[in-house]
Design a protein around this motif. Structure first.
Motif, PDB file in Angstrom:
ATOM      1  N   TYR B  35     113.510  14.024  45.574  1.00 45.42           N
ATOM      2  CA  TYR B  35     112.518  13.266  44.822  1.00 45.42           C
ATOM      3  C   TYR B  35     111.791  14.221  43.886  1.00 45.42           C
ATOM      4  O   TYR B  35     111.666  15.400  44.161  1.00 45.42           O
ATOM      5  N   LEU B  43     106.391   9.160  43.672  1.00 47.53           N
ATOM      6  CA  LEU B  43     107.677   9.801  43.968  1.00 47.53           C
ATOM      7  C   LEU B  43     108.810   8.965  43.388  1.00 47.53           C
ATOM      8  O   LEU B  43     108.870   7.763  43.583  1.00 47.53           O
ATOM      9  N   ARG B  44     109.702   9.652  42.702  1.00 52.40           N
ATOM     10  CA  ARG B  44     110.867   8.971  42.142  1.00 52.40           C
ATOM     11  C   ARG B  44     112.133   9.656  42.649  1.00 52.40           C
ATOM     12  O   ARG B  44     112.226  10.883  42.624  1.00 52.40           O
ATOM     13  N   LEU B  45     113.085   8.842  43.059  1.00 54.96           N
ATOM     14  CA  LEU B  45     114.314   9.360  43.656  1.00 54.96           C
ATOM     15  C   LEU B  45     115.289   9.825  42.579  1.00 54.96           C
ATOM     16  O   LEU B  45     115.634   9.079  41.665  1.00 54.96           O
ATOM     17  N   ASP B  59     116.990   6.827  40.962  1.00 59.81           N
ATOM     18  CA  ASP B  59     116.410   6.121  39.818  1.00 59.81           C
ATOM     19  C   ASP B  59     116.375   6.956  38.535  1.00 59.81           C
ATOM     20  O   ASP B  59     116.364   6.406  37.437  1.00 59.81           O
TER      21      ASP B  59
END
Lengths: 113, 114
Positions: B35, B43-45, B59
């Protein structure tokens, strides 16, 4: 894509007071989790609630889940200065076989001594 | 005690450099994740892996690649670092017996790209 959205973004309370944070999500879920992050560190798992549960307790933590409203709340009772941290909800979405979680933007909690 | 270890706590790199972020877990977990965390964005994957040599895009995979040659190690690669990749990078793993959904996180790597 942000699955969870948290409210409020920031919360400041006095030691001993209760803190309530809310999380809303968009798709169906199998479970919802809450995590805590101290400043500049990794996240630590707090509690998991499954879609067929409505309420769960762990020490001073109480989590509720309303799947009809697609929302959850985290209550911290009798807060302490050490509870100062950011709190995130995370959902697994409809496909959970890979363990992938989608996180909200978090609520920053400040507990004043 | 369970442990996810990220190789660097702080890292400073120059634009265009190839950057490797390493993550090791000692829990025999099947799943591993990268992340990134940015203020206001949460938090962005980036990528995840559910088995050795397997990987799936999250993402925001653009500008990143990953490698999982061994079960315990999951590497994030920035092929040509750019300033917009300045961020906190968090590695996590899951798959614990009796608690498969729970993620265990490393302490994070704060990467600055100049």
């Amino acid at each position: 894509s942000q699955q969870g959205e948290e409210d409020p973004q920031a919360l400041s309370i006095q030691e001993g007071e209760n803190a309530t944070m809310n999380c809303s999500y968009k798709t169906s879920i199998n479970n919802l989790q809450w995590y805590r992050q101290n400043s500049g560190r990794g996240l630590v798992h707090l509690i998991l609630i499954r879609s067929n549960e409505r309420e769960k307790h762990s020490g001073r933590l109480r989590v509720t889940l309303d799947t009809s409203k697609k929302s959850s709340s985290l209550l911290i009772t009798a807060s302490r200065a050490a509870d100062t941290a950011s709190y995130f909800c995370a959902t697994d979405g409809p496909s959970s076989n890979t363990g992938k979680l989608i996180f909200g933007q978090g609520t920053t909690l400040q507990v004043k001594p | 005690d369970v442990k996810v270890t990220q190789s660097s706590r702080y890292l400073v790199k120059r634009t265009g450099e190839k950057v490797f972020l390493e993550c090791v877990q000692d829990m025999d977990h099947e799943n591993m994740f990268w992340y990134r965390q940015d203020p206001g964005l949460g938090l962005r994957l980036i990528y995840f892996s559910y088995d050795v040599k397997m990987k799936e895009k999250g993402d925001i995979p653009e500008g990143y690649s990953v490698s999982r040659e061994k079960k315990e190690r999951f590497s994030l690669i920035l092929e040509s670092a750019s300033t917009n990749q300045t961020s906190m990078y968090l590695c996590a793993s899951s798959g614990a017996e009796g608690s498969r959904e729970k993620l265990f996180f490393g302490s994070g790597t704060q990467l600055s790209v100049l």
